[in-house]
Design an enzyme around this catalytic site. Structure first.
Site, PDB file in Angstrom:
ATOM      1  N   GLY A   1      63.433 -55.607  93.514  1.00 42.96           N
ATOM      2  CA  GLY A   1      63.819 -56.815  93.781  1.00 42.96           C
ATOM      3  C   GLY A   1      65.429 -56.885  94.006  1.00 42.96           C
ATOM      4  O   GLY A   1      66.167 -56.011  93.651  1.00 42.96           O
TER       5      GLY A   1
ATOM      6  N   ARG B   1      58.500 -53.136  97.165  1.00 45.78           N
ATOM      7  CA  ARG B   1      57.971 -52.351  95.620  1.00 45.78           C
ATOM      8  C   ARG B   1      56.914 -51.624  96.301  1.00 45.78           C
ATOM      9  O   ARG B   1      55.864 -52.062  97.244  1.00 45.78           O
ATOM     10  CB  ARG B   1      57.480 -53.677  94.799  1.00 45.78           C
ATOM     11  CG  ARG B   1      58.419 -54.491  94.390  1.00 45.78           C
ATOM     12  CD  ARG B   1      58.104 -55.417  93.321  1.00 45.78           C
ATOM     13  NE  ARG B   1      58.877 -56.589  92.933  1.00 45.78           N
ATOM     14  CZ  ARG B   1      60.093 -56.475  92.251  1.00 45.78           C
ATOM     15  NH1 ARG B   1      60.473 -55.329  91.700  1.00 45.78           N
ATOM     16  NH2 ARG B   1      60.634 -57.584  91.902  1.00 45.78           N
TER      17      ARG B   1
ATOM     18  N   ASP C   1      64.672 -51.433  86.750  1.00 46.65           N
ATOM     19  CA  ASP C   1      63.488 -50.464  85.980  1.00 46.65           C
ATOM     20  C   ASP C   1      62.507 -49.714  86.806  1.00 46.65           C
ATOM     21  O   ASP C   1      62.481 -48.547  86.724  1.00 46.65           O
ATOM     22  CB  ASP C   1      62.804 -51.635  85.310  1.00 46.65           C
ATOM     23  CG  ASP C   1      61.986 -51.441  84.145  1.00 46.65           C
ATOM     24  OD1 ASP C   1      62.633 -50.776  83.238  1.00 46.65           O
ATOM     25  OD2 ASP C   1      60.827 -51.483  84.043  1.00 46.65           O
TER      26      ASP C   1
ATOM     27  N   THR D   1      70.259 -55.222  89.313  1.00 45.25           N
ATOM     28  CA  THR D   1      69.100 -56.328  89.106  1.00 45.25           C
ATOM     29  C   THR D   1      69.715 -57.291  88.277  1.00 45.25           C
ATOM     30  O   THR D   1      70.652 -57.069  87.574  1.00 45.25           O
ATOM     31  CB  THR D   1      68.143 -55.687  88.172  1.00 45.25           C
ATOM     32  OG1 THR D   1      67.349 -56.740  87.636  1.00 45.25           O
ATOM     33  CG2 THR D   1      68.619 -54.887  86.936  1.00 45.25           C
TER      34      THR D   1
ATOM     35  N   ASP E   1      68.577 -58.987  86.281  1.00 49.58           N
ATOM     36  CA  ASP E   1      68.007 -59.202  84.870  1.00 49.58           C
ATOM     37  C   ASP E   1      68.955 -58.883  83.576  1.00 49.58           C
ATOM     38  O   ASP E   1      68.779 -59.096  82.588  1.00 49.58           O
ATOM     39  CB  ASP E   1      66.693 -58.584  84.704  1.00 49.58           C
ATOM     40  CG  ASP E   1      65.548 -59.167  85.793  1.00 49.58           C
ATOM     41  OD1 ASP E   1      65.659 -60.150  86.052  1.00 49.58           O
ATOM     42  OD2 ASP E   1      64.536 -58.257  86.127  1.00 49.58           O
TER      43      ASP E   1
ATOM     44  N   ASP F   1      68.666 -55.809  82.581  1.00 51.44           N
ATOM     45  CA  ASP F   1      67.940 -55.265  81.212  1.00 51.44           C
ATOM     46  C   ASP F   1      68.077 -53.874  81.215  1.00 51.44           C
ATOM     47  O   ASP F   1      66.897 -53.119  80.952  1.00 51.44           O
ATOM     48  CB  ASP F   1      66.641 -56.011  81.383  1.00 51.44           C
ATOM     49  CG  ASP F   1      65.827 -55.488  82.817  1.00 51.44           C
ATOM     50  OD1 ASP F   1      66.502 -55.117  83.708  1.00 51.44           O
ATOM     51  OD2 ASP F   1      64.766 -55.642  82.899  1.00 51.44           O
TER      52      ASP F   1
ATOM     53  N   ARG G   1      62.592 -61.243  83.867  1.00 51.10           N
ATOM     54  CA  ARG G   1      61.387 -60.584  83.758  1.00 51.10           C
ATOM     55  C   ARG G   1      60.907 -60.648  82.067  1.00 51.10           C
ATOM     56  O   ARG G   1      60.824 -61.797  81.498  1.00 51.10           O
ATOM     57  CB  ARG G   1      61.398 -59.129  84.221  1.00 51.10           C
ATOM     58  CG  ARG G   1      60.072 -58.373  84.160  1.00 51.10           C
ATOM     59  CD  ARG G   1      60.053 -57.169  85.214  1.00 51.10           C
ATOM     60  NE  ARG G   1      61.376 -56.804  85.583  1.00 51.10           N
ATOM     61  CZ  ARG G   1      61.464 -55.983  86.552  1.00 51.10           C
ATOM     62  NH1 ARG G   1      60.618 -55.594  87.307  1.00 51.10           N
ATOM     63  NH2 ARG G   1      62.653 -55.288  86.748  1.00 51.10           N
TER      64      ARG G   1
HETATM   65  O1  F6P Z   1      63.705 -57.954  88.537  1.00 58.71           O
HETATM   66  C1  F6P Z   1      64.159 -58.910  89.435  1.00 58.71           C
HETATM   67  C2  F6P Z   1      63.244 -60.089  89.375  1.00 58.71           C
HETATM   68  O2  F6P Z   1      63.797 -61.103  90.094  1.00 58.71           O
HETATM   69  C3  F6P Z   1      62.694 -60.744  87.815  1.00 58.71           C
HETATM   70  O3  F6P Z   1      63.701 -61.401  87.249  1.00 58.71           O
HETATM   71  C4  F6P Z   1      61.250 -61.266  88.445  1.00 58.71           C
HETATM   72  O4  F6P Z   1      60.562 -61.176  87.207  1.00 58.71           O
HETATM   73  C5  F6P Z   1      60.879 -60.471  89.450  1.00 58.71           C
HETATM   74  O5  F6P Z   1      62.098 -59.655  89.989  1.00 58.71           O
HETATM   75  C6  F6P Z   1      60.371 -61.130  90.464  1.00 58.71           C
HETATM   76  O6  F6P Z   1      59.692 -60.272  91.652  1.00 58.71           O
HETATM   77  P1  F6P Z   1      59.035 -60.777  93.239  1.00 58.71           P
HETATM   78  O7  F6P Z   1      60.438 -61.042  93.737  1.00 58.71           O
HETATM   79  O8  F6P Z   1      58.640 -59.494  93.632  1.00 58.71           O
HETATM   80  O9  F6P Z   1      58.435 -61.986  92.666  1.00 58.71           O
END
Ligand code: F6P
Length: 326
Positions: free
Chosen positions: A14, A75, A106, A129, A131, A133, A175
């Site tokens: 992300g 990803r 992560d 990130t 998050d 985390d 997340r």
């Molecule tokens: O890890 C960053 C994040 O924004 C999370 O908070 C969220 O769950 C996820 O990525 C969403 O991912 P995507 O943009 O692939 O839907």
């Protein structure tokens, strides 16, 4: 001692505000130290499909203030296979890259760790990130900007909550971590934060209703962290509707606006320091570490422990939230 002559830099997973400031810092710090830089586009996907280009100091001009990532991100499922990683390694060697600097969270570091072990390649991670985390750094790049974006949105929703005397249930990202939800709740004066970390036998919704949180108020804001544990804002709202139909509740899911925008000063400073630290780590022959800042000092955290999800939210902040939302 392994002498690094050329690094490859990529952003993966992300996007996070401040990633560009980190790309700039890594690139400039490398060139300053006589190390060549190759940009790898679209994360590990681009390493596999050979989307690699030379980077100069000018390649990163005028990006410190921009959200997103000029390197693009993805990803990548193929990098999870040995065949995909073999292709990535072959392309890396052919491009003359002898170390990787990976910017992400992560998932990015999980891939980096396996790759580094398999091919004995020095890899340094830069925590990006929203998050927050990752263990081994007080804050991740992007978190502060996302928090400020959330607060700006909640302030606006509060106007409507107040005018209509409604309860708003607002879902934020994270997340499986409650950093954004808990600290956004504190900073926006919300009544409660429902976060995945508080799960052992505590029904956060019942507890909230039980403490009569609406007795002294006509409008309320509850921030919910997205996650299967909390059920997200929709889960909380549907329970509330069944169990307490007397509440006129509305749901707002903030979604991807949380990931965009120009990075805050905090995120730009963090990105600049961590980008420079990533190059310093390679000069010191560090391998397979994430660079972080702990108590205002640079810290090297093994990739393995950075991603173990062991950074706890500060639960005392929940007590402060409860105390201040009477
Ligand atoms: O890890 C960053 C994040 O924004 C999370 O908070 C969220 O769950 C996820 O990525 C969403 O991912 P995507 O943009 O692939 O839907």
């Amino acid at each position: 001692m392994y002498e690094v002559k050329c690094i490859g830099i990529l952003t993966s997973g992300g996007d996070a505000p401040g990633m560009n400031a980190a790309v700039r810092a890594v690139t400039r710090a490398a060139i300053y130290n006589g190390i060549a830089v190759k940009a790898i586009y679209r994360g590990y996907k681009g390493l596999i499909s050979n989307e690699i280009a030379d980077f100069k100091t000018q390649s990163v001009s005028n990006i410190i203030q921009q959200g997103g990532t000029i390197l693009k991100t993805a990803r990548c499922m193929e990098f999870k296979t040995p065949e995909g990683r073999k292709l990535a390694y072959d392309n890396m060697v052919a491009a003359g890259i002898d170390a990787l600097v990976v910017l992400g969270g992560d998932g990015t570091f999980t891939g980096a760790r396996i790759f580094a072990q398999e091919y004995n390649v020095p890899v340094v991670g830069v925590p990006c990130t929203i998050d927050n985390d990752l263990a081994g750094t007080d804050f991740t790049i992007g978190y502060d900007t996302a928090l400020n974006t959330i607060i700006e949105a909640v302030d606006k929703i509060r106007d409507t909550a107040n005018s209509h005397e409604r309860l708003f249930i607002i879902e934020v990202m994270g997340r499986d971590a409650g950093f954004l939800a808990l600290n956004a709740a504190l900073a926006s004066g919300a009544e409660a934060a429902i976060i995945p970390e508080i799960q052992t036998g505590v029904d956060q919704l019942s507890e909230l209703i039980g403490r009569g949180f609406r007795k002294s108020k006509n409008s309320s804001i509850v921030i919910v962290a997205e996650s299967d544990v909390t059920g997200g804002a929709l889960g909380v709202a549907s329970r509330l509707k069944k169990e307490h139909p007397e509440y006129d509740a509305r749901v707002t899911i903030l979604g991807h606006i949380q990931r965009g925008g120009s990075p805050t000063a905090q995120d730009r400073i963090l990105a600049s320091r961590l980008g420079a630290a990533a190059i310093q780590a390679l000069l010191e022959d560090q391998r397979n570490v994430m660079v972080g800042i702990v108590n205002d000092a640079v810290h090297y955290e093994p990739l393995a422990s950075a991603i173990k999800n062991e950074k706890p939210v500060n639960r005392l902040n929940l007590d402060v939230l409860k105390m201040l939302s009477i």
